[in-house]
Design an enzyme around this catalytic site. Structure first.
Site, PDB file in Angstrom:
ATOM      1  N   ARG A 121       4.306  15.370  -3.363  1.00 46.85           N
ATOM      2  CA  ARG A 121       5.116  15.036  -2.175  1.00 46.85           C
ATOM      3  C   ARG A 121       4.273  14.525  -1.015  1.00 46.85           C
ATOM      4  NH1 ARG A 121       8.016  19.937  -3.284  1.00 46.85           N
ATOM      5  NH2 ARG A 121       9.823  19.452  -4.584  1.00 46.85           N
ATOM      6  N   LYS A 143       3.180   0.865   5.416  1.00 42.06           N
ATOM      7  CA  LYS A 143       4.154   0.400   4.420  1.00 42.06           C
ATOM      8  C   LYS A 143       3.459   0.387   3.062  1.00 42.06           C
ATOM      9  CE  LYS A 143       7.337  -2.541   7.017  1.00 42.06           C
ATOM     10  NZ  LYS A 143       7.832  -3.921   7.198  1.00 42.06           N
ATOM     11  N   GLU A 185      -2.268 -14.752   8.620  1.00 37.08           N
ATOM     12  CA  GLU A 185      -1.735 -13.528   9.244  1.00 37.08           C
ATOM     13  C   GLU A 185      -2.427 -13.240  10.576  1.00 37.08           C
ATOM     14  OE1 GLU A 185       0.890 -12.001   7.979  1.00 37.08           O
ATOM     15  OE2 GLU A 185       0.896 -12.435   5.820  1.00 37.08           O
ATOM     16  N   LYS A 227      -1.176  -5.272  15.727  1.00 32.73           N
ATOM     17  CA  LYS A 227      -0.314  -4.589  14.755  1.00 32.73           C
ATOM     18  C   LYS A 227      -0.150  -3.118  15.142  1.00 32.73           C
ATOM     19  CE  LYS A 227       1.226  -3.829  10.200  1.00 32.73           C
ATOM     20  NZ  LYS A 227       1.308  -4.220   8.816  1.00 32.73           N
ATOM     21  N   GLU A 237      10.510   0.334  11.587  1.00 33.01           N
ATOM     22  CA  GLU A 237      11.243  -0.936  11.701  1.00 33.01           C
ATOM     23  C   GLU A 237      12.718  -0.703  11.989  1.00 33.01           C
ATOM     24  OE1 GLU A 237       9.542  -3.862   9.023  1.00 33.01           O
ATOM     25  OE2 GLU A 237      11.446  -4.923   8.993  1.00 33.01           O
ATOM     26  N   ARG A 242       9.075  -4.104  15.065  1.00 29.80           N
ATOM     27  CA  ARG A 242       8.220  -4.314  13.897  1.00 29.80           C
ATOM     28  C   ARG A 242       8.682  -5.514  13.076  1.00 29.80           C
ATOM     29  NH1 ARG A 242       5.165   0.098  10.010  1.00 29.80           N
ATOM     30  NH2 ARG A 242       4.149  -1.483   8.720  1.00 29.80           N
ATOM     31  N   ASN A 246       7.499 -10.120  10.724  1.00 28.14           N
ATOM     32  CA  ASN A 246       8.003 -10.955   9.626  1.00 28.14           C
ATOM     33  C   ASN A 246       8.096 -12.426  10.017  1.00 28.14           C
ATOM     34  OD1 ASN A 246       8.305  -8.735   7.914  1.00 28.14           O
ATOM     35  ND2 ASN A 246      10.282  -8.232   8.829  1.00 28.14           N
ATOM     36  N   HIS A 249       8.046 -15.091   7.416  1.00 27.79           N
ATOM     37  CA  HIS A 249       8.173 -14.455   6.101  1.00 27.79           C
ATOM     38  C   HIS A 249       9.492 -14.776   5.404  1.00 27.79           C
ATOM     39  CE1 HIS A 249       4.541 -12.481   7.334  1.00 27.79           C
ATOM     40  NE2 HIS A 249       4.487 -11.734   6.258  1.00 27.79           N
ATOM     41  N   HIS A 253       9.076 -16.258   1.968  1.00 23.49           N
ATOM     42  CA  HIS A 253       9.534 -15.601   0.736  1.00 23.49           C
ATOM     43  C   HIS A 253      10.373 -16.544  -0.114  1.00 23.49           C
ATOM     44  CE1 HIS A 253       8.924 -11.228   2.325  1.00 23.49           C
ATOM     45  NE2 HIS A 253       7.870 -11.695   1.709  1.00 23.49           N
ATOM     46  N   HIS A 267       0.742 -15.643  -0.974  1.00 24.36           N
ATOM     47  CA  HIS A 267       1.629 -15.115   0.072  1.00 24.36           C
ATOM     48  C   HIS A 267       1.261 -15.679   1.457  1.00 24.36           C
ATOM     49  CE1 HIS A 267       4.058 -12.268   2.314  1.00 24.36           C
ATOM     50  NE2 HIS A 267       2.980 -11.900   2.983  1.00 24.36           N
TER      51      HIS A 267
HETATM   52  P1  NAD Z   1      -4.728  -9.012  -3.512  1.00 30.52           P
HETATM   53  O1  NAD Z   1      -4.822  -7.580  -3.287  1.00 30.52           O
HETATM   54  O2  NAD Z   1      -4.083  -9.502  -4.757  1.00 30.52           O
HETATM   55  O3  NAD Z   1      -6.192  -9.648  -3.421  1.00 30.52           O
HETATM   56  C1  NAD Z   1      -6.361 -11.029  -3.599  1.00 30.52           C
HETATM   57  C2  NAD Z   1      -7.425 -11.344  -4.651  1.00 30.52           C
HETATM   58  O4  NAD Z   1      -8.708 -11.147  -4.083  1.00 30.52           O
HETATM   59  C3  NAD Z   1      -7.363 -10.470  -5.895  1.00 30.52           C
HETATM   60  O5  NAD Z   1      -7.681 -11.263  -6.999  1.00 30.52           O
HETATM   61  C4  NAD Z   1      -8.483  -9.447  -5.647  1.00 30.52           C
HETATM   62  O6  NAD Z   1      -9.016  -8.967  -6.855  1.00 30.52           O
HETATM   63  C5  NAD Z   1      -9.490 -10.286  -4.903  1.00 30.52           C
HETATM   64  N1  NAD Z   1     -10.356  -9.571  -3.983  1.00 30.52           N
HETATM   65  C6  NAD Z   1      -9.984  -8.656  -3.068  1.00 30.52           C
HETATM   66  N2  NAD Z   1     -11.018  -8.344  -2.278  1.00 30.52           N
HETATM   67  C7  NAD Z   1     -12.071  -9.042  -2.714  1.00 30.52           C
HETATM   68  C8  NAD Z   1     -13.408  -9.158  -2.290  1.00 30.52           C
HETATM   69  N3  NAD Z   1     -13.866  -8.540  -1.194  1.00 30.52           N
HETATM   70  N4  NAD Z   1     -14.248  -9.956  -3.007  1.00 30.52           N
HETATM   71  C9  NAD Z   1     -13.782 -10.640  -4.077  1.00 30.52           C
HETATM   72  N5  NAD Z   1     -12.508 -10.612  -4.500  1.00 30.52           N
HETATM   73  C10 NAD Z   1     -11.672  -9.817  -3.828  1.00 30.52           C
HETATM   74  O7  NAD Z   1      -3.964  -9.782  -2.326  1.00 30.52           O
HETATM   75  P2  NAD Z   1      -3.841  -9.559  -0.763  1.00 30.52           P
HETATM   76  O8  NAD Z   1      -3.574 -10.911  -0.232  1.00 30.52           O
HETATM   77  O9  NAD Z   1      -4.926  -8.760  -0.206  1.00 30.52           O
HETATM   78  O10 NAD Z   1      -2.520  -8.675  -0.644  1.00 30.52           O
HETATM   79  C11 NAD Z   1      -1.269  -9.167  -1.058  1.00 30.52           C
HETATM   80  C12 NAD Z   1      -0.340  -7.986  -1.218  1.00 30.52           C
HETATM   81  O11 NAD Z   1      -0.230  -7.318   0.027  1.00 30.52           O
HETATM   82  C13 NAD Z   1       1.073  -8.360  -1.635  1.00 30.52           C
HETATM   83  O12 NAD Z   1       1.465  -7.522  -2.681  1.00 30.52           O
HETATM   84  C14 NAD Z   1       1.905  -8.096  -0.401  1.00 30.52           C
HETATM   85  O13 NAD Z   1       3.216  -7.711  -0.711  1.00 30.52           O
HETATM   86  C15 NAD Z   1       1.134  -6.964   0.233  1.00 30.52           C
HETATM   87  N6  NAD Z   1       1.344  -6.820   1.673  1.00 30.52           N
HETATM   88  C16 NAD Z   1       1.656  -5.605   2.146  1.00 30.52           C
HETATM   89  C17 NAD Z   1       1.814  -5.393   3.501  1.00 30.52           C
HETATM   90  C18 NAD Z   1       2.093  -4.033   4.019  1.00 30.52           C
HETATM   91  O14 NAD Z   1       2.372  -3.885   5.228  1.00 30.52           O
HETATM   92  N7  NAD Z   1       1.979  -3.002   3.203  1.00 30.52           N
HETATM   93  C19 NAD Z   1       1.668  -6.465   4.399  1.00 30.52           C
HETATM   94  C20 NAD Z   1       1.344  -7.717   3.882  1.00 30.52           C
HETATM   95  C21 NAD Z   1       1.183  -7.890   2.515  1.00 30.52           C
HETATM   96  N1  GLY Z   2       3.597  -6.681   7.221  1.00 31.02           N
HETATM   97  C1  GLY Z   2       4.781  -6.305   7.907  1.00 31.02           C
HETATM   98  C2  GLY Z   2       4.738  -4.910   8.425  1.00 31.02           C
HETATM   99  O1  GLY Z   2       3.790  -4.201   8.264  1.00 31.02           O
HETATM  100  O2  GLY Z   2       5.710  -4.488   8.992  1.00 31.02           O
END
Ligand code: NAD
Ligand code: GLY
Length: 368
Positions: A121, A143, A185, A227, A237, A242, A246, A249, A253, A267
């Site tokens: 939990r 998130k 971003e 942020k 949100e 918050r 987006n 986005h 999307h 993305h």
């Molecule tokens: P990712 O985690 O897929 O990383 C991108 C690529 O870079 C991958 O191939 C990874 O293996 C590689 N990589 C990462 N760090 C590295 C490094 N230092 N050196 C070499 N390679 C490296 O993608 P991302 O863009 O970091 O994240 C995208 C995800 O984040 C999506 O799933 C999206 O939905 C999520 N997201 C979440 C939030 C949130 O608030 N939780 C906000 C924005 C995006």
């Molecule tokens: N990336 C959008 C949020 O964190 O709310």
């Protein structure tokens, strides 16, 4: 090093931004690693680049790293990987007071955070974001989520980390395309609420991308501070603040859905084009000058990103893109709120946008 507090009620934490934080992991965690065994979840790319550094700092300080190395990519945010990760944590008898380390980009952070939210939990976790996107966005704010066949990020929880260590050195091994996607971003924070920061990006964006350490620290820490302010005001949100995060986005999307969430469009790349579309649509509605929207597009083009819808060579209609938007999780009682702009640095949430008008606008943009 910059230290940014995230003042969420009941569980404030720090985001530290600097160079070399991973190599000093144990010191930076300040007593949070209370057992010899330290569970670390990562992906194989990140492990290849940073595994030795983490291994060395943990072992030197008397810890035993327990690695869970997942396949890289969005498909890792699945029920299957979540379930296996939860079982893996339970098999290691992780306790609520332990800290699980999430070493990677947004995929690893989202999956690990969700696993931490539901194991026993809720146990603690520490975000060690290694992409620019994760450092400025996904690691901060709590998130967490996985994807399901119905869509992206549709199952998850709000679960704040105990600490975020954003090591700028990690960006040195990140592929350039991923770096640029994360840069979108960064620009987003200027466009949402800080025209001065957008002007700074205009001046310094090329240096941030080229690897200037000082500019990178400023870009990441300013983004995190923006942020953190928003998350502290509207953690779940609920008030609309918050939701401003987006910006771009909803359009983005739709583009990701149309391109099948494939490697053709990351993305952050979709968000960059989405923010240009949000700005151009705002200009079409007379909210801001079209010259400001064009300025945003030029900024992305100048740093080497695609900035216009026509550059994607899609063969769909505006109506089809709007169709994707109808599956957006932001749909609210049959309407879709849009983040629009009254100028650079003046984003707001508009709950009264006609989807037919958006479709007509997108038809024009597809044909430009
Ligand atoms: P990712 O985690 O897929 O990383 C991108 C690529 O870079 C991958 O191939 C990874 O293996 C590689 N990589 C990462 N760090 C590295 C490094 N230092 N050196 C070499 N390679 C490296 O993608 P991302 O863009 O970091 O994240 C995208 C995800 O984040 C999506 O799933 C999206 O939905 C999520 N997201 C979440 C939030 C949130 O608030 N939780 C906000 C924005 C995006
Ligand atoms: N990336 C959008 C949020 O964190 O709310």
């Amino acid at each position: 090093m910059a230290v940014i507090p995230v003042d969420v009620a009941g569980r404030p934490y720090e985001v530290r931004v600097g160079t070399g934080l991973l190599a000093e992991l144990v010191r930076e965690c300040r007593g949070m690693l209370r057992k010899r065994e330290v569970p670390i979840i990562t992906d194989s790319n990140v492990h290849a680049a940073w595994g030795e550094t983490i291994e060395a700092v943990l072992r030197t300080n008397g810890h035993e790293p327990q690695w869970r190395i997942l396949p890289p990519g969005e498909q890792t945010k699945s029920w299957e990987e979540l379930s296996k990760t939860v079982d893996w944590l339970l098999a290691r008898e992780v306790e609520r007071g332990d800290h699980i380390l999430a070493l990677g980009g947004g995929v690893i952070g989202d999956l690990t955070g969700f696993a931490a939210a539901i194991v026993k939990r809720g146990c603690h976790f520490i975000q060690l974001p290694t992409t620019l996107l994760a450092q400025v966005d996904s690691s901060v704010g709590g998130k967490t989520a996985i994807n399901t066949p119905a869509g992206k990020n549709l199952v998850g929880a709000f679960h704040q980390p105990s600490l975020v260590l954003a090591d700028l050195a990690a960006l040195d091994t990140l592929p350039r395309r991923e770096l640029l996607a994360g840069y979108a971003e960064v620009v987003k924070y200027g466009l949402i609420g800080d025209a001065g920061f957008f002007a700074w990006c205009d001046e310094n964006g090329q240096n941030v991308i080229a690897g200037d350490a000082g500019k990178r620290e400023y870009a990441v820490s300013q983004s995190v501070a923006a942020k953190a302010r928003i998350v502290a005001e509207d953690e779940r949100e609920t008030t609309g603040t918050r939701a401003l995060l987006n910006l771009g986005h909803t359009f983005g999307h739709a583009l990701e859905a149309e391109t099948g969430y494939s490697a053709d469009l990351l993305h952050g790349e979709a968000v960059a084009i989405g923010m240009v579309l949000a700005a151009r649509y705002s200009a079409r509605k007379g909210l801001m000058p079209m010259a400001s929207a064009d300025h945003i597009a030029t900024h992305f083009s100048d740093v080497g990103m695609r900035s216009g819808l026509a550059e994607l060579n899609l063969s769909c209609s505006g109506k089809a893109l709007v169709g994707h938007m109808l599956h957006d999780k932001k749909m609210d009682a049959g309407t879709l709120p849009f983040v629009l702009m009254k100028g650079i640095g003046a984003a707001y949430l508009d709950r009264d946008v006609s989807l037919d008008d958006v479709a007509a606008f997108l038809d024009q943009e597809l044909a430009r």
